[in-house]
Write a protein that holds these residues in place. Structure first.
Motif, PDB file in Angstrom:
ATOM      1  N   CYS A 170       0.821  -1.220   0.000  1.00  0.00           N
ATOM      2  CA  CYS A 170       0.000   0.000   0.000  1.00  0.00           C
ATOM      3  C   CYS A 170       0.854   1.268   0.000  1.00  0.00           C
ATOM      4  O   CYS A 170       0.569   2.212  -0.741  1.00  0.00           O
ATOM      5  CB  CYS A 170      -0.937   0.006   1.217  1.00  0.00           C
ATOM      6  N   GLY A 171       1.868   1.322   0.828  1.00  0.00           N
ATOM      7  CA  GLY A 171       2.732   2.503   0.896  1.00  0.00           C
ATOM      8  C   GLY A 171       3.771   2.349   1.980  1.00  0.00           C
ATOM      9  O   GLY A 171       3.582   1.584   2.939  1.00  0.00           O
ATOM     10  N   THR A 197      -8.151  10.418   0.003  1.00  0.00           N
ATOM     11  CA  THR A 197      -7.480   9.124  -0.133  1.00  0.00           C
ATOM     12  C   THR A 197      -6.755   8.774   1.163  1.00  0.00           C
ATOM     13  O   THR A 197      -6.103   9.629   1.768  1.00  0.00           O
ATOM     14  CB  THR A 197      -6.465   9.159  -1.293  1.00  0.00           C
ATOM     15  N   THR A 199      -4.052   6.001   3.093  1.00  0.00           N
ATOM     16  CA  THR A 199      -3.002   5.010   2.838  1.00  0.00           C
ATOM     17  C   THR A 199      -2.525   4.420   4.157  1.00  0.00           C
ATOM     18  O   THR A 199      -2.205   5.158   5.100  1.00  0.00           O
ATOM     19  CB  THR A 199      -1.809   5.658   2.112  1.00  0.00           C
ATOM     20  N   TYR A 201       0.332   3.070   5.652  1.00  0.00           N
ATOM     21  CA  TYR A 201       1.782   2.984   5.466  1.00  0.00           C
ATOM     22  C   TYR A 201       2.394   1.899   6.352  1.00  0.00           C
ATOM     23  O   TYR A 201       2.000   1.712   7.506  1.00  0.00           O
ATOM     24  CB  TYR A 201       2.442   4.319   5.805  1.00  0.00           C
ATOM     25  N   ALA A 232      -4.810   3.628   8.297  1.00  0.00           N
ATOM     26  CA  ALA A 232      -4.723   4.402   7.052  1.00  0.00           C
ATOM     27  C   ALA A 232      -4.903   5.886   7.349  1.00  0.00           C
ATOM     28  O   ALA A 232      -5.737   6.271   8.171  1.00  0.00           O
ATOM     29  CB  ALA A 232      -5.789   3.936   6.065  1.00  0.00           C
ATOM     30  N   LEU A 286      -3.900   7.733  -6.850  1.00  0.00           N
ATOM     31  CA  LEU A 286      -3.582   8.086  -5.465  1.00  0.00           C
ATOM     32  C   LEU A 286      -4.387   9.284  -4.979  1.00  0.00           C
ATOM     33  O   LEU A 286      -4.414   9.568  -3.781  1.00  0.00           O
ATOM     34  CB  LEU A 286      -2.079   8.387  -5.341  1.00  0.00           C
ATOM     35  N   TRP A 292      -6.320   2.796   0.617  1.00  0.00           N
ATOM     36  CA  TRP A 292      -5.286   1.783   0.381  1.00  0.00           C
ATOM     37  C   TRP A 292      -4.995   1.085   1.705  1.00  0.00           C
ATOM     38  O   TRP A 292      -4.074   1.437   2.436  1.00  0.00           O
ATOM     39  CB  TRP A 292      -4.039   2.437  -0.198  1.00  0.00           C
TER      40      TRP A 292
END
Length: 342
Positions: A170-171, A197, A199, A201, A232, A286, A292
């Motif tokens: 995902c990141g 969005t 994410t 990480y 996220a 993104l 994500w």
């Protein structure tokens, strides 16, 4: 339906001979992309766990001496030079493939043609395990060239007959430092988009730990797993974390998503700007109000990892800023902060 990113090299274009004779040690692995943000962490973790690690490196002005200093073996090869690949696999039991094209390189040449050739060589050489890194939800965005290539490579690997594991990411937390923490410390603008969005990480050290656990696990064979962090975040939330921990106020420049799309439409009409347009397509995704993230409970159980042991973004940033602030105090607040990154 996925669109093919291009014709793949024929088997006749590669000189790959099946490995025979001397048994290959199970702890002998090849890391592709070992000088990258993720790859170097995988190399360190594998060496710490007693693996015999070989890394593909390209001839370059700044040689990868640090890999050899750690105890890895390096061999010169290049995913864009298909004839250089077969020799790198001699005596190797498993491949961990975390390479991807750099901004100045062609994703078609590196991430598709190079990876197809590497997989074909792995088939011919009898490689026992192939771990491939992909992108979260890549199969849902065939309009984005890099994600389409990743999805097509996943399919090609799955049909190869190799014993494989695909890890979708995902990141990385490390990207937060360069994109947000450093600019805020330097009083430079940070760039964001007007979207929601989110994410999840992950610290690359945790990704490396999960990778080695997947390599050891027979239950991970033939599976595609998404690796996500504990929580996220939106870009706004990440910037606020950096502001709080650095006791600074960010200069935020917001890029509307319509501008990304418009710029991409202009660039994709010019052959010289095709790669830039392709990367803007990824930026569009993104900035498309997606999340994500993925549930990790079953994955943690599969990998034998405790959820509490996985680093959070707050703890990662806290450690980073504490180191920076400590160094600033040691040398005086008026010193140029750019000398103190970790």
């Amino acid at each position: 339906m996925l669109r093919s990113p291009g014709s793949k090299p024929s088997r006749g274009s590669l000189v790959c001979e099946a490995n025979s004779g001397t048994p290959v040690p199970k702890n002998s692995i090849l890391v592709v992309g070992g000088t990258g943000t993720l790859g170097r962490q995988i190399v360190r973790k594998a060496l710490d766990e007693g693996y015999d690690v070989r890394c593909i490196v390209r001839p370059r002005q700044n040689p990868a001496d640090f890999l050899r200093d750690w105890g890895a073996t390096t061999v010169q090869a290049d995913l864009t030079d298909l004839t250089s690949l077969p020799a790198t696999l001699v005596g190797v039991s498993a491949i961990i493939d975390c390479a991807t094209a750099r901004p100045e390189e062609s994703t078609q040449k590196v991430d598709w043609e190079g990876k197809v050739a590497l997989i074909q060589c792995a088939q011919a050489m009898g490689i026992q395990r192939y771990v491939f890194f992909s992108i979260f939800n890549c199969d849902k965005h065939p309009e984005v060239p890099l994600m389409n290539i990743k999805a097509c490579t996943e399919d090609f690997l799955a049909s190869s007959g190799l014993n494989y594991t695909t890890l979708r990411l995902c990141g990385f937390m490390q990207a937060v430092i360069g994109n947000y923490a450093v600019p805020i410390l330097e009083d430079r603008p940070v760039w964001g988009t007007n979207d929601e969005t989110r994410t999840a990480y992950l610290d690359t050290q945790d990704v490396a730990r999960m990778t080695m656990a997947a390599l050891r696990s027979e239950e991970c064979s033939g599976r595609t797993l998404t690796l996500a962090g504990p929580r996220a975040y939106t870009t706004k939330e990440v910037i606020e974390l950096c502001e709080d921990m650095s006791d600074s106020k960010a200069q935020i420049n917001t890029v509307p998503t319509w501008l990304l799309k418009g710029t991409r439409n202009v660039l994709k009409g010019a052959q010289w700007a095709k790669d830039a347009a392709d990367r803007l397509a990824f930026a569009e995704v993104l900035a498309n109000n997606e999340t994500w993230d993925a549930p990790m409970d079953q994955t943690y159980e599969l990998l034998g990892i405790e959820a509490e042991s996985v680093n959070t973004l707050e703890d990662y940033l806290k450690e980073y800023f504490n180191k920076i602030m400590k160094r600033l105090k040691e040398v005086g607040a008026s010193t140029d902060r750019t000398n103190f990154y970790v």
